[in-house]
Design a protein around this motif. Structure first.
Motif, mmCIF file in Angstrom:
data_model
loop_
_atom_site.group_PDB
_atom_site.id
_atom_site.type_symbol
_atom_site.label_atom_id
_atom_site.label_comp_id
_atom_site.label_asym_id
_atom_site.label_seq_id
_atom_site.Cartn_x
_atom_site.Cartn_y
_atom_site.Cartn_z
ATOM 1 N N ALA A 260 53.639 36.216 39.175
ATOM 2 C CA ALA A 260 53.909 34.811 39.483
ATOM 3 C C ALA A 260 53.620 34.491 40.943
ATOM 4 C CB ALA A 260 55.358 34.475 39.142
ATOM 5 N N GLU A 261 53.688 35.493 41.816
ATOM 6 C CA GLU A 261 53.428 35.280 43.231
ATOM 7 C C GLU A 261 51.976 34.885 43.479
ATOM 8 O OE1 GLU A 261 55.102 34.887 46.937
ATOM 9 O OE2 GLU A 261 56.093 35.432 45.046
ATOM 10 N N LEU A 262 51.085 35.173 42.516
ATOM 11 C CA LEU A 262 49.668 34.850 42.659
ATOM 12 C C LEU A 262 49.310 33.491 42.069
ATOM 13 C CD1 LEU A 262 48.186 38.338 41.647
ATOM 14 C CD2 LEU A 262 48.614 37.469 43.955
ATOM 15 N N ARG A 263 50.274 32.794 41.523
ATOM 16 C CA ARG A 263 49.995 31.545 40.813
ATOM 17 C C ARG A 263 49.275 30.532 41.690
ATOM 18 N NH1 ARG A 263 52.057 29.186 36.235
ATOM 19 N NH2 ARG A 263 53.484 30.965 35.998
ATOM 20 N N ASP A 264 49.692 30.378 42.914
ATOM 21 C CA ASP A 264 49.110 29.370 43.808
ATOM 22 C C ASP A 264 48.112 29.966 44.798
ATOM 23 O OD1 ASP A 264 50.701 27.354 42.653
ATOM 24 O OD2 ASP A 264 52.399 27.908 43.937
ATOM 25 N N SER A 265 47.670 31.187 44.557
ATOM 26 C CA SER A 265 46.729 31.832 45.477
ATOM 27 C C SER A 265 45.290 31.513 45.070
ATOM 28 C CB SER A 265 46.959 33.344 45.485
ATOM 29 O OG SER A 265 46.733 33.898 44.209
ATOM 30 N N ASP A 266 44.350 32.021 45.835
ATOM 31 C CA ASP A 266 42.928 31.808 45.570
ATOM 32 C C ASP A 266 42.489 32.769 44.462
ATOM 33 O OD1 ASP A 266 40.227 31.425 45.553
ATOM 34 O OD2 ASP A 266 39.926 31.737 47.700
ATOM 35 N N LEU A 267 42.541 32.325 43.217
ATOM 36 C CA LEU A 267 42.236 33.195 42.086
ATOM 37 C C LEU A 267 40.752 33.520 41.988
ATOM 38 C CD1 LEU A 267 44.614 31.828 39.284
ATOM 39 C CD2 LEU A 267 44.868 33.882 40.685
ATOM 40 N N VAL A 268 39.896 32.651 42.478
ATOM 41 C CA VAL A 268 38.470 32.983 42.499
ATOM 42 C C VAL A 268 38.240 34.182 43.411
ATOM 43 C CG1 VAL A 268 36.174 32.211 43.197
ATOM 44 C CG2 VAL A 268 37.661 30.669 41.923
ATOM 45 N N ARG A 269 38.815 34.139 44.607
ATOM 46 C CA ARG A 269 38.669 35.247 45.548
ATOM 47 C C ARG A 269 39.228 36.538 44.955
ATOM 48 N NH1 ARG A 269 39.624 36.428 51.117
ATOM 49 N NH2 ARG A 269 39.116 38.645 51.342
ATOM 50 N N LEU A 270 40.383 36.467 44.333
ATOM 51 C CA LEU A 270 40.983 37.655 43.733
ATOM 52 C C LEU A 270 40.119 38.209 42.603
ATOM 53 C CD1 LEU A 270 44.823 36.924 43.483
ATOM 54 C CD2 LEU A 270 43.712 38.728 44.802
ATOM 55 N N SER A 271 39.573 37.328 41.787
ATOM 56 C CA SER A 271 38.825 37.757 40.605
ATOM 57 C C SER A 271 37.485 38.383 40.962
ATOM 58 C CB SER A 271 38.598 36.571 39.663
ATOM 59 O OG SER A 271 39.830 36.047 39.204
ATOM 60 N N ILE A 272 36.886 37.945 42.060
ATOM 61 C CA ILE A 272 35.569 38.472 42.410
ATOM 62 C C ILE A 272 35.650 39.565 43.483
ATOM 63 C CG2 ILE A 272 34.519 36.256 41.846
ATOM 64 C CD1 ILE A 272 34.173 35.698 44.805
ATOM 65 N N ASP A 273 36.849 39.863 43.960
ATOM 66 C CA ASP A 273 37.003 40.915 44.961
ATOM 67 C C ASP A 273 36.940 42.282 44.289
ATOM 68 O OD1 ASP A 273 37.905 41.597 47.853
ATOM 69 O OD2 ASP A 273 39.251 42.758 46.574
ATOM 70 N N GLN A 274 36.327 43.254 44.955
ATOM 71 C CA GLN A 274 36.158 44.577 44.365
ATOM 72 C C GLN A 274 37.491 45.284 44.150
ATOM 73 O OE1 GLN A 274 34.096 47.330 46.896
ATOM 74 N NE2 GLN A 274 35.028 46.545 48.765
ATOM 75 N N ASN A 275 38.540 44.866 44.860
ATOM 76 C CA ASN A 275 39.868 45.435 44.667
ATOM 77 C C ASN A 275 40.768 44.495 43.861
ATOM 78 O OD1 ASN A 275 39.159 47.671 46.426
ATOM 79 N ND2 ASN A 275 39.462 46.274 48.140
ATOM 80 N N GLY A 276 40.745 43.232 44.217
ATOM 81 C CA GLY A 276 41.634 42.270 43.567
ATOM 82 C C GLY A 276 41.380 42.105 42.092
ATOM 83 N N ASN A 277 40.127 42.268 41.637
ATOM 84 C CA ASN A 277 39.838 42.062 40.214
ATOM 85 C C ASN A 277 40.570 43.075 39.353
ATOM 86 O OD1 ASN A 277 37.718 44.116 38.762
ATOM 87 N ND2 ASN A 277 37.391 44.114 40.973
ATOM 88 N N HIS A 278 40.795 44.281 39.884
ATOM 89 C CA HIS A 278 41.515 45.293 39.107
ATOM 90 C C HIS A 278 42.988 44.908 38.928
ATOM 91 C CE1 HIS A 278 38.123 48.000 39.059
ATOM 92 N NE2 HIS A 278 37.998 47.903 40.366
ATOM 93 N N VAL A 279 43.557 44.256 39.933
ATOM 94 C CA VAL A 279 44.942 43.800 39.813
ATOM 95 C C VAL A 279 45.053 42.722 38.734
ATOM 96 C CG1 VAL A 279 46.858 42.707 41.021
ATOM 97 C CG2 VAL A 279 45.429 44.377 42.215
ATOM 98 N N ILE A 280 44.133 41.751 38.762
ATOM 99 C CA ILE A 280 44.164 40.685 37.763
ATOM 100 C C ILE A 280 44.008 41.271 36.354
ATOM 101 C CG2 ILE A 280 43.048 38.586 36.946
ATOM 102 C CD1 ILE A 280 44.523 38.184 39.521
ATOM 103 N N GLN A 281 43.084 42.197 36.188
ATOM 104 C CA GLN A 281 42.894 42.807 34.868
ATOM 105 C C GLN A 281 44.128 43.589 34.430
ATOM 106 O OE1 GLN A 281 39.007 44.528 33.764
ATOM 107 N NE2 GLN A 281 38.343 44.091 35.853
ATOM 108 N N LYS A 282 44.775 44.286 35.359
ATOM 109 C CA LYS A 282 45.983 45.037 35.006
ATOM 110 C C LYS A 282 47.095 44.093 34.565
ATOM 111 C CE LYS A 282 46.572 48.846 35.343
ATOM 112 N NZ LYS A 282 46.504 49.963 34.366
ATOM 113 N N ILE A 283 47.233 42.974 35.242
ATOM 114 C CA ILE A 283 48.235 41.980 34.853
ATOM 115 C C ILE A 283 47.941 41.459 33.455
ATOM 116 C CG2 ILE A 283 49.037 39.629 35.349
ATOM 117 C CD1 ILE A 283 48.776 40.298 38.330
ATOM 118 N N ILE A 284 46.676 41.150 33.177
ATOM 119 C CA ILE A 284 46.293 40.601 31.871
ATOM 120 C C ILE A 284 46.528 41.608 30.755
ATOM 121 C CG2 ILE A 284 44.294 39.854 30.507
ATOM 122 C CD1 ILE A 284 43.211 38.553 33.074
#
Length: 526
Positions: A260-284
């Motif tokens: 929930a802490e990522l709700r208002d963050s830059d999700l495009v940046r997270l999704s296309i980042d070489q590290n952040g995309n793994h976090v988003i996928q793990k959450i999903i």
């Protein structure tokens, strides 16, 4: 002065030799926020406080004695290494003496020189305090966790390769009211220190071990620390591993708070980042859809969807989202997931042409077409609304041609029939060259792969290997299409053999197992 005394002066730890001071290198940036400390000489900010003292050439004494202190006493952070000069002193003739004498003295004292170099190399290899290092540079077998705590060396161990491994192996798995609780308390009592350990290239592995062995109370503390800097931790190479493990190991309600802490963050940046995309996928993949439905709603915006799909990391995030939303239709929660899936698929279908032509986004369209089960409806929509009436142009594109191939392979018989008809009858031949769609694709570097797929589909239908039951009239139609391809190849065999793409078409026909139907006349293609 005798040669031996002059050599002793030259070899004092704070005297320059060849313009260099032989002692430990300068510390890296405090808190090691970039997690870029390396194992080969870049010391993190929490190194051992051992350093040669500067006493105008006098012998030095380590702050840590050879025997570690016993466990007990209040906890204090070790002071950072700060005894290293920020510059290299200029070489003075009076310091070095005659060059000939110095070379002779060095030859006579190989043992002294070797000992000095070994000490220097050891400091480059390890951040461990000297009392904990064995002759190979690793952790001595006599060292215990109590020794580490007693000497306030927890950070030095956690940020060292061998020390971190030692902590992971020795850290008690269960809270015992003793060493486990003491180590955990010392690691988390300073939030900034804990977060810096998450970012450290070695320290993050010990933090992961702590999370794996944490109880409910400890999980709450870990979560409260992580949420304070969740976004930047997700983007960090080392800390993103800690976040992924926390999402997987913490109780669902705690892990959901991290998401929930990522709700208002830059999700495009997270999704296309070489590290952040793994976090988003793990959450999903790990948490219930109610914890990350905001991700799907974010992708429903066309601009966001295209930006993420066209990235080499982001396209995988969208595929993972589709996989999770479409799995297990029998479960009660599927209705909620299907509602979100419909919204997402509307955006993909609306932008299908642009996505199919992109280097990475084409994988998203292929994924939709290739999925079975509840995705079949959306597969058919994409074929009907995006591919049909555009097959010739898409088959000549580098990336869209892959989408056409997978569509021929996965389409239901009704749509596969329409696609075949479009290639054979759907385009008027060029008025000057009289070339039709089949001619164009036969000689095209990408289109020839589509023709090869058409050959395979016809062969499977004739041999009864099709996934769908076909009537005799339908099998006869596939036979006619295959004969047309065979006739066209025979007519242009000499030209086709000049190109690698043409040779692939001929090989596809020759490799079929239909016998005389597919066999060219003897010597025709050789």
């Amino acid at each position: 002065m005798s040669q031996q005394n002059e050599l002793n002066t030259l070899m004092a730890p704070n005297k320059p030799i060849n313009g260099r001071i032989y002692e430990s290198p300068a510390p890296s940036q405090a808190h090691n926020e970039s997690a870029n400390a390396t194992f080969g000489g870049c010391f993190n900010s929490y190194n051992s406080s051992w350093a040669p003292s500067k006493n105008n050439g006098q012998s030095f004494t380590p702050f840590f004695q050879s025997t570690p202190k016993q466990y007990g006493g209040p906890f204090k952070h070790s002071p950072w290494r700060n005894a290293t000069p920020s510059y290299t002193p200029r070489r003075q003739a009076s310091d070095l003496g005659p060059v000939r004498l110095r070379l002779i003295d060095l030859e006579l004292n190989d043992t002294t020189t070797s000992s000095l170099n070994n000490s220097h190399n050891r400091s480059l290899r390890s951040t461990l305090p000297v009392w904990a290092i064995d002759e190979n540079g690793g952790v001595s077998e006599s060292v215990t966790l109590k020794d580490v705590l007693a000497n306030e060396a927890l950070i030095e161990f956690a940020t060292d390769k061998n020390g971190c491994r030692f902590l992971q192996e020795q850290y008690p798995a269960d809270s015992d009211g003793g060493i486990h609780d003491d180590i955990f308390r010392r690691m988390v009592e300073d939030r900034n220190l804990f977060l810096s350990m998450c970012r450290n290239m070695f320290g993050n592995f010990f933090v992961q071990r702590m999370i794996e062995c944490s109880n409910n109370e400890e999980q709450e503390i870990v979560m409260e620390h992580l949420v304070t800097d969740m976004y930047t931790l997700c983007l960090d190479k080392s800390a993103c591993r800690v976040i992924q493990l926390a999402v997987q190991k913490l109780d669902t309600h705690l892990a959901s708070r991290l998401a929930a802490e990522l709700r208002d963050s830059d999700l495009v940046r997270l999704s296309i980042d070489q590290n952040g995309n793994h976090v988003i996928q793990k959450i999903i993949k790990t948490l219930p859809v109610s914890a990350w439905d905001f991700v799907v709603k974010f992708f429903c915006n066309d601009e966001n969807l295209i930006a993420v799909c066209q990235d080499k990391y982001g396209c995988r995030v969208v595929q993972s989202t589709i996989e999770k939303l479409s799995e297990d239709p029998e479960l009660e929660c599927y209705s909620q997931r299907f509602h979100l899936l419909q919204k997402l698929m509307v955006g993909i279908s609306r932008n299908c042409g642009q996505l199919a032509s992109n280097e990475f986004a084409n994988y998203v369209v292929q994924h939709v077409i290739n999925c079975g089960g509840g995705m079949e409806t959306f597969r058919d929509i994409i074929i009907e609304q995006c591919l049909l009436r555009n097959l010739l142009s898409m088959s000549q594109e580098k990336y869209a041609s892959h989408v056409v191939e997978i569509a021929f392979l996965r389409a239901p018989h009704r749509l596969a029939f329409e696609m075949m008809e479009e290639i054979f009858e759907g385009y008027i031949p060029h008025p000057e060259t009289n070339r039709d769609a089949l001619d164009i694709l036969l000689f095209h570097q990408y289109g020839n792969y589509v023709i090869q797929q058409m050959i395979n589909i016809c062969c499977n239908a004739i041999l009864g290997r099709s996934e769908h039951h076909l009537e005799q009239k339908e099998i006869e139609q596939y036979t006619k299409w295959l004969e047309r391809i065979k006739e066209r190849v025979s007519r242009n065999s000499n030209r086709l053999e000049r190109f690698s793409s043409g040779k692939k078409i001929i090989e596809a026909l020759q490799a079929s197992s239909i016998g005389t139907l597919m066999s060219p006349p003897a010597g025709q293609y050789h």
